[in-house]
Design an enzyme around this catalytic site. Structure first.
Site, PDB file in Angstrom:
ATOM      1  N   GLU A 118      42.342  34.952  26.814  1.00 56.37           N
ATOM      2  CA  GLU A 118      43.641  34.354  26.501  1.00 56.37           C
ATOM      3  C   GLU A 118      44.011  34.617  25.043  1.00 56.37           C
ATOM      4  O   GLU A 118      45.196  34.639  24.688  1.00 56.37           O
ATOM      5  CB  GLU A 118      43.603  32.851  26.795  1.00 56.37           C
ATOM      6  CG  GLU A 118      44.985  32.304  27.109  1.00 56.37           C
ATOM      7  CD  GLU A 118      44.955  30.919  27.724  1.00 56.37           C
ATOM      8  OE1 GLU A 118      44.720  30.820  28.934  1.00 56.37           O
ATOM      9  OE2 GLU A 118      45.166  29.949  26.999  1.00 56.37           O
ATOM     10  N   HIS A 159      20.802  41.519  40.549  1.00 58.11           N
ATOM     11  CA  HIS A 159      20.802  41.818  41.985  1.00 58.11           C
ATOM     12  C   HIS A 159      22.230  41.818  42.523  1.00 58.11           C
ATOM     13  O   HIS A 159      22.465  41.577  43.687  1.00 58.11           O
ATOM     14  CB  HIS A 159      19.931  40.798  42.721  1.00 58.11           C
ATOM     15  CG  HIS A 159      18.538  40.765  42.172  1.00 58.11           C
ATOM     16  ND1 HIS A 159      17.514  41.514  42.683  1.00 58.11           N
ATOM     17  CD2 HIS A 159      18.030  40.118  41.084  1.00 58.11           C
ATOM     18  CE1 HIS A 159      16.423  41.318  41.957  1.00 58.11           C
ATOM     19  NE2 HIS A 159      16.710  40.476  40.979  1.00 58.11           N
ATOM     20  N   LYS A 168      53.665  29.488  33.585  1.00 59.86           N
ATOM     21  CA  LYS A 168      53.909  28.053  33.763  1.00 59.86           C
ATOM     22  C   LYS A 168      55.387  27.820  34.023  1.00 59.86           C
ATOM     23  O   LYS A 168      55.769  27.079  34.917  1.00 59.86           O
ATOM     24  CB  LYS A 168      53.526  27.285  32.488  1.00 59.86           C
ATOM     25  CG  LYS A 168      52.054  27.124  32.224  1.00 59.86           C
ATOM     26  CD  LYS A 168      51.856  26.245  30.985  1.00 59.86           C
ATOM     27  CE  LYS A 168      50.427  26.201  30.514  1.00 59.86           C
ATOM     28  NZ  LYS A 168      50.251  25.515  29.241  1.00 59.86           N
TER      29      LYS A 168
HETATM   30  O1  PA5 Z   1      43.765  27.903  25.569  1.00 64.33           O
HETATM   31  C1  PA5 Z   1      44.869  27.485  25.869  1.00 64.33           C
HETATM   32  O2  PA5 Z   1      45.769  27.328  25.058  1.00 64.33           O
HETATM   33  C2  PA5 Z   1      45.140  27.105  27.313  1.00 64.33           C
HETATM   34  O3  PA5 Z   1      44.106  27.485  28.161  1.00 64.33           O
HETATM   35  C3  PA5 Z   1      45.346  25.622  27.429  1.00 64.33           C
HETATM   36  O4  PA5 Z   1      44.173  24.960  27.039  1.00 64.33           O
HETATM   37  C4  PA5 Z   1      45.705  25.229  28.864  1.00 64.33           C
HETATM   38  O5  PA5 Z   1      46.823  25.955  29.314  1.00 64.33           O
HETATM   39  C5  PA5 Z   1      45.995  23.755  28.952  1.00 64.33           C
HETATM   40  O6  PA5 Z   1      47.003  23.416  28.054  1.00 64.33           O
HETATM   41  P1  PA5 Z   1      47.148  21.952  27.532  1.00 64.33           P
HETATM   42  O7  PA5 Z   1      45.935  21.602  26.753  1.00 64.33           O
HETATM   43  O8  PA5 Z   1      48.375  21.972  26.692  1.00 64.33           O
HETATM   44  O9  PA5 Z   1      47.304  21.074  28.740  1.00 64.33           O
END
Ligand code: PA5
Length: 452
Positions: free
Chosen positions: A287, A308, A420
């Site tokens: 990410e 394996h 989203k």
């Molecule tokens: O790393 C990130 O920014 C995302 O994976 C968020 O943690 C995830 O989308 C959840 O978002 P939030 O903490 O705003 O609910």
């Protein structure tokens, strides 16, 4: 102290597919400028994970909230959070069960998680607990994430029907100011903890979002932060080439990706207690770095289990991977093998199970090298809070450095945000900023399905 060994990336080991030491050295300018950029972001308080680890106020707030929880007649802490808002706590929970003599079953409050919205999983989890004796903790930096808000509405309805004061069974860990859950908490007097504004979800392993559930599980959060802090200070005091594992690891991953077309990075862990670490690291890596059409793809693996499974592909498949092994010096517990009268297994007799696992790892490293496939190795002293703190910080900083080398922003996630928003659109929420995309979505949804 973590050990980083990168011998197996060198051309002296892996032949023409490896890196020349001179090539690694010649990269100093880029590394110095990556460090300068990160320092600027840190000084401007745009990124917070470097400094959150020394926030004593945050630690005190976490401990106070946990002591309050312990003082009530509560048996379960049920944590809801997506992505970075739960993967860190799951990593620490799994690592914790690897510490000797500290199984969670001896704790007063059992901590469980839902990191997804599979309805059957949530139903089964609810059936297994006493709702009246549960605190439902919603962790969301944005305080707005669709999955977490939906889970909240479900739990709110259950609590409204089951308990007199639902607010006593709720807790939110969110950004200090913005978002729906934060507003709801302020209006209804619900217990909250804050996630620092400048720490995004996947770096939030050092915030209350992770450390509150971790503390409730019995994890020594001060020892953990001490591990992260001493690692940070040790790295900051080193030049980028002065045996600096973070910068060298980032550089090695970068060079194999950008100059050798190795598009896949495999974090390969040799401990069952690091499985969740590999999922956490994958998310941090993917990410943070996967944008602007660049970045290696992280594909985690577990040894010896996956020897394996996908190892055949890594050994003789396409020459497109760099492997990073993560292992332990001391497993804590061990078994000795007694092969008795079975002579063909004499070579196992008297060996420890950990010797077998480590020899398998070394065997894989050697076989990879002979097949001209690069790898590096990170070794933790053992699984404890201090080492896990070091490891978390090492990975976060290496990903941040990689972001600078790849010239992308490792602290945002525009692709995920768009996904989203599309989900909201599909469920009927208007969003003027997506007018072009909503026309395209309409066109795509009008193309008939092709069921066989
Ligand atoms: O790393 C990130 O920014 C995302 O994976 C968020 O943690 C995830 O989308 C959840 O978002 P939030 O903490 O705003 O609910």
């Amino acid at each position: 102290m973590l050990e980083f060994n990168f011998k197996n990336v060198l051309s002296s080991v892996t032949g023409e597919n490896g890196l020349e030491e001179s090539e690694i050295r010649s990269f100093e300018g880029e590394l110095v400028s990556a460090r300068r950029n990160l320092n600027e972001l840190r000084r401007g308080r745009e990124i917070g994970f470097y400094d959150e680890i020394s926030d004593i106020g945050m630690v005190d707030a976490v401990k106070k909230a946990a002591e309050k929880l312990f003082s009530k007649d509560i048996a379960t802490l049920y944590v809801f959070g997506m992505g970075g808002s739960s993967l860190g706590a799951l990593f620490l929970k799994e690592a914790l069960t690897g510490f000797y003599n500290r199984p969670q079953k001896n704790r007063k409050v059992n901590v469980i998680f839902s990191e997804n919205i599979d309805p059957a999983y949530i139903k089964n989890s609810l059936d297994a607990i006493d709702v009246k004796k549960t605190v439902f903790c919603f962790v969301s930096k944005s305080a707005d994430t669709i999955e977490v808000v939906s889970q909240f509405f479900i739990i709110k309805e259950i609590l409204d029907k089951t308990v007199k004061n639902p607010k006593d069974n709720l807790m939110f860990i969110t950004d200090k100011e913005s978002g729906f859950l934060r507003r709801y908490a302020a209006y209804n007097g619900i217990e909250t903890l804050d996630i620092a504004k400048n720490v995004g979800g996947r770096y939030s392993i050092v915030t209350a979002g992770t450390l509150f559930p971790a503390y409730v599980m019995g994890f020594d959060i001060e020892k953990y932060l001490h591990g992260a802090l001493s690692y940070r200070d040790n790295i900051l005091n080193k030049g980028v080439f002065e045996n600096n594992p973070v910068y060298t690891m980032a550089e090695v991953i970068y060079l194999f990706y950008a100059k050798r077309k190795r598009n896949i990075f495999v974090p390969f862990v040799y401990s069952d207690y690091l499985r969740e670490f590999s999922r956490w690291f994958r998310q941090l890596f993917a990410e943070s770095l996967g944008k602007d059409l660049i970045s290696p793809t992280p594909v985690p693996a577990v040894g010896a289990t996956d020897q394996h499974s996908q190892l055949q592909l890594y050994m003789q498949g396409p020459q497109d991977k760099l492997i990073g092994f993560f292992c332990l010096k001391d497993f804590g517990s061990d078994f000795s093998i007694n092969s008795g009268e079975f002579k063909e297994f004499d070579y196992l007799n008297g060996k420890k199970l950990s010797d077998i696992l480590m020899n398998e790892l070394k065997g894989v490293e050697l076989a990879l090298a002979i097949n001209k496939r690069p790898s590096f190795r990170v070794t933790l002293d053992k699984i404890d809070e201090f080492s896990i703190g070091e490891l978390s910080f090492m990975c976060m900083e290496a990903v941040a450095v990689l972001g600078m080398l790849l010239k992308i922003n490792p602290f945002d996630q525009p692709g995920v945000e768009k996904g989203k928003k599309f989900a909201y659109l599909l469920m009927g929420r208007n969003d003027d900023s997506l007018s072009k995309e909503s026309e395209e979505l309409k066109r795509l949804s009008e193309i008939p399905d092709l069921p066989y």
